[in-house]
Motif scaffolding. Structure first.
Motif, mmCIF file in Angstrom:
data_model
loop_
_atom_site.group_PDB
_atom_site.id
_atom_site.type_symbol
_atom_site.label_atom_id
_atom_site.label_comp_id
_atom_site.label_asym_id
_atom_site.label_seq_id
_atom_site.Cartn_x
_atom_site.Cartn_y
_atom_site.Cartn_z
ATOM 1 N N ARG A 110 1.092 -1.238 0.025
ATOM 2 C CA ARG A 110 0.111 -0.024 0.005
ATOM 3 C C ARG A 110 0.879 1.353 0.053
ATOM 4 N NH1 ARG A 110 -5.051 -0.963 3.892
ATOM 5 N NH2 ARG A 110 -5.570 1.135 2.865
ATOM 6 N N PRO A 111 0.175 2.464 0.004
ATOM 7 C CA PRO A 111 1.326 3.556 -0.037
ATOM 8 C C PRO A 111 2.499 3.716 0.828
ATOM 9 C CG PRO A 111 -1.049 4.429 -0.441
ATOM 10 C CD PRO A 111 -0.966 2.945 -0.051
ATOM 11 N N THR A 112 2.122 3.223 2.286
ATOM 12 C CA THR A 112 3.452 3.328 3.005
ATOM 13 C C THR A 112 3.125 2.111 3.996
ATOM 14 O OG1 THR A 112 1.910 4.498 4.716
ATOM 15 C CG2 THR A 112 3.399 5.912 3.271
ATOM 16 N N THR A 113 2.404 1.196 3.742
ATOM 17 C CA THR A 113 2.343 -0.193 4.525
ATOM 18 C C THR A 113 2.542 -1.349 3.490
ATOM 19 O OG1 THR A 113 0.194 -0.146 4.710
ATOM 20 C CG2 THR A 113 1.229 0.896 6.334
ATOM 21 N N ILE A 143 12.263 -3.035 1.173
ATOM 22 C CA ILE A 143 12.021 -2.917 -0.275
ATOM 23 C C ILE A 143 10.919 -1.711 -0.501
ATOM 24 C CG2 ILE A 143 11.117 -3.745 -2.394
ATOM 25 C CD1 ILE A 143 13.691 -5.046 -2.043
ATOM 26 N N LEU A 144 10.048 -1.628 0.515
ATOM 27 C CA LEU A 144 9.179 -0.606 0.249
ATOM 28 C C LEU A 144 9.547 0.711 0.699
ATOM 29 C CD1 LEU A 144 6.046 0.606 0.413
ATOM 30 C CD2 LEU A 144 5.858 -0.178 2.877
ATOM 31 N N LEU A 145 10.361 0.656 1.976
ATOM 32 C CA LEU A 145 11.050 1.894 2.168
ATOM 33 C C LEU A 145 12.130 2.310 1.137
ATOM 34 C CD1 LEU A 145 11.808 1.198 6.044
ATOM 35 C CD2 LEU A 145 10.070 2.631 4.902
ATOM 36 N N ALA A 146 12.813 1.447 0.639
ATOM 37 C CA ALA A 146 13.646 1.829 -0.805
ATOM 38 C C ALA A 146 12.987 2.470 -1.788
ATOM 39 C CB ALA A 146 14.627 0.584 -0.966
ATOM 40 N N SER A 147 11.487 2.220 -1.819
ATOM 41 C CA SER A 147 10.873 2.922 -3.317
ATOM 42 C C SER A 147 10.228 4.131 -2.806
ATOM 43 C CB SER A 147 9.726 1.802 -3.401
ATOM 44 O OG SER A 147 8.749 1.803 -2.345
ATOM 45 N N SER A 149 10.504 8.141 -1.604
ATOM 46 C CA SER A 149 11.826 9.163 -1.332
ATOM 47 C C SER A 149 11.613 9.606 -0.123
ATOM 48 C CB SER A 149 11.271 10.344 -2.466
ATOM 49 O OG SER A 149 9.838 11.076 -2.078
ATOM 50 N N GLN A 150 10.430 9.666 0.716
ATOM 51 C CA GLN A 150 10.532 10.053 2.069
ATOM 52 C C GLN A 150 10.314 9.039 3.046
ATOM 53 O OE1 GLN A 150 10.965 13.346 2.561
ATOM 54 N NE2 GLN A 150 10.996 13.866 0.344
ATOM 55 N N TRP A 151 11.180 7.943 2.882
ATOM 56 C CA TRP A 151 11.034 7.016 3.731
ATOM 57 C C TRP A 151 11.230 7.257 5.172
ATOM 58 C CZ3 TRP A 151 15.093 5.489 6.916
ATOM 59 C CH2 TRP A 151 16.340 5.973 6.562
ATOM 60 N N ARG A 152 11.788 8.417 5.741
ATOM 61 C CA ARG A 152 12.203 8.586 7.161
ATOM 62 C C ARG A 152 10.763 9.077 7.547
ATOM 63 N NH1 ARG A 152 17.617 10.079 8.614
ATOM 64 N NH2 ARG A 152 19.249 9.309 6.949
ATOM 65 N N THR A 171 21.121 6.422 10.432
ATOM 66 C CA THR A 171 22.303 6.326 9.464
ATOM 67 C C THR A 171 22.431 5.087 8.988
ATOM 68 O OG1 THR A 171 23.106 8.274 10.538
ATOM 69 C CG2 THR A 171 24.492 6.990 9.337
ATOM 70 N N ARG A 172 22.617 4.139 9.865
ATOM 71 C CA ARG A 172 22.559 2.580 9.343
ATOM 72 C C ARG A 172 21.540 2.080 8.526
ATOM 73 N NH1 ARG A 172 23.072 -2.566 13.255
ATOM 74 N NH2 ARG A 172 23.209 -4.297 11.706
ATOM 75 N N LEU A 173 20.461 2.519 8.925
ATOM 76 C CA LEU A 173 19.285 2.222 7.917
ATOM 77 C C LEU A 173 19.233 2.827 6.661
ATOM 78 C CD1 LEU A 173 16.584 0.443 7.945
ATOM 79 C CD2 LEU A 173 15.374 2.323 8.940
ATOM 80 N N GLY A 174 19.625 3.958 6.776
ATOM 81 C CA GLY A 174 19.783 4.880 5.365
ATOM 82 C C GLY A 174 20.938 4.229 4.409
ATOM 83 N N ASP A 175 21.821 3.845 4.907
ATOM 84 C CA ASP A 175 22.931 3.102 4.254
ATOM 85 C C ASP A 175 22.297 1.884 3.477
ATOM 86 O OD1 ASP A 175 24.618 5.062 4.936
ATOM 87 O OD2 ASP A 175 25.719 4.029 6.409
#
Length: 245
Positions: A110-113, A143-147, A149-152, A171-175
């Motif tokens: 879904r959009p964010t889940t 995979i969802l978060l990587a898709s 742009s505003q995953w944070r 930071t680690r999650l962003g990497d």
């Protein structure tokens, strides 16, 4: 109208937003999580939640801490539930499952889940509620978060730690998300469920947008064997994309 109290139209709108939040955040989401997600005062959120439970639009979970969609929504939701997996897609998934010794689950976004579209019938998925609610802790969730742009904004400033291995450092999650964008492969090792590992690859629609994931899982000691199936999983996801989306 009483001073300081929302009018009926506003209350109805907020009640609908709460129902939507429970659907998005997943089974067991708490009143405080809903209030924070929507930016509502906790007092009015709990008042509306109690009303929705009384009217059977929502139900309390067995531990009485969280909420889930109620029976009165079943007919309303029937028209918006994901369609059945097409016969040809089913054949491909069954063939793949029969060729490996691990769980193979189909997940859609879904959009964010995320939601499980087709769980492996021979390997029940542990932690399904957490899978839906905490995308940073699972391979398909990453995979969802990587898709996005505003995953944070989805993860928030203080991600929940489900196990000692869950990555909560932004930071680690962003990497890791940056690496997923380069490789189209995500891994969680004991981050969602202790001693369980998963690998996920994206499923794209005909426009090239990420719409779901193929998720392969097993015990953490077999992670290398699970990772060896990445190319095969990518082949399956490529075939499934046009059939599903």
């Amino acid at each position: 109208m009483a001073i300081g109290r929302p009018d009926r139209a506003d209350s109805v709108a907020r009640a609908l937003q709460i129902i939507e939040a429970v659907a998005d955040l997943g089974l067991g989401t708490t009143g405080s999580e809903i209030a924070r997600h929507l930016g509502f005062p906790q007092a009015s959120t709990y008042r509306l939640l109690n009303g929705l439970v009384a009217d059977e639009y929502l139900v309390r979970t067995a531990d009485l801490r969280g909420f889930a969609l109620g029976a009165r929504l079943s007919t309303m939701l029937s028209g918006v539930l994901p369609p059945p997996v097409p016969a040809r897609a089913r054949e491909l998934i069954d063939e793949f499952r029969s060729s490996v010794r691990f769980a193979v689950h189909l997940v859609y976004f879904r959009p964010t889940t995320l939601r499980v579209l087709d769980p492996d019938p021979d390997h029940p998925l542990t932690g399904i509620g957490e899978l839906m609610r905490y995308p940073h802790a699972s391979a398909p969730g990453k995979i969802l978060l990587a898709s996005l742009s505003q995953w944070r904004e989805v993860v928030g400033t203080s991600p929940t730690s489900l196990t000692p291995a869950t990555i909560i450092d932004l930071t680690r999650l962003g990497d890791e998300i940056a690496q997923i964008r380069r490789t189209d492969v995500a891994i969680d090792d004991g981050e969602l469920v202790c001693d369980h590992a998963h690998v996920a690859v994206p499923i794209l629609d005909v426009d090239g947008d990420v719409r779901g994931a193929v998720m392969i899982g097993g015990v953490s000691t077999r992670l290398d064997a699970i990772r060896s199936l990445v190319d095969a999983a990518k082949g399956l996801s490529s075939a499934l994309g046009p059939l599903l989306f």
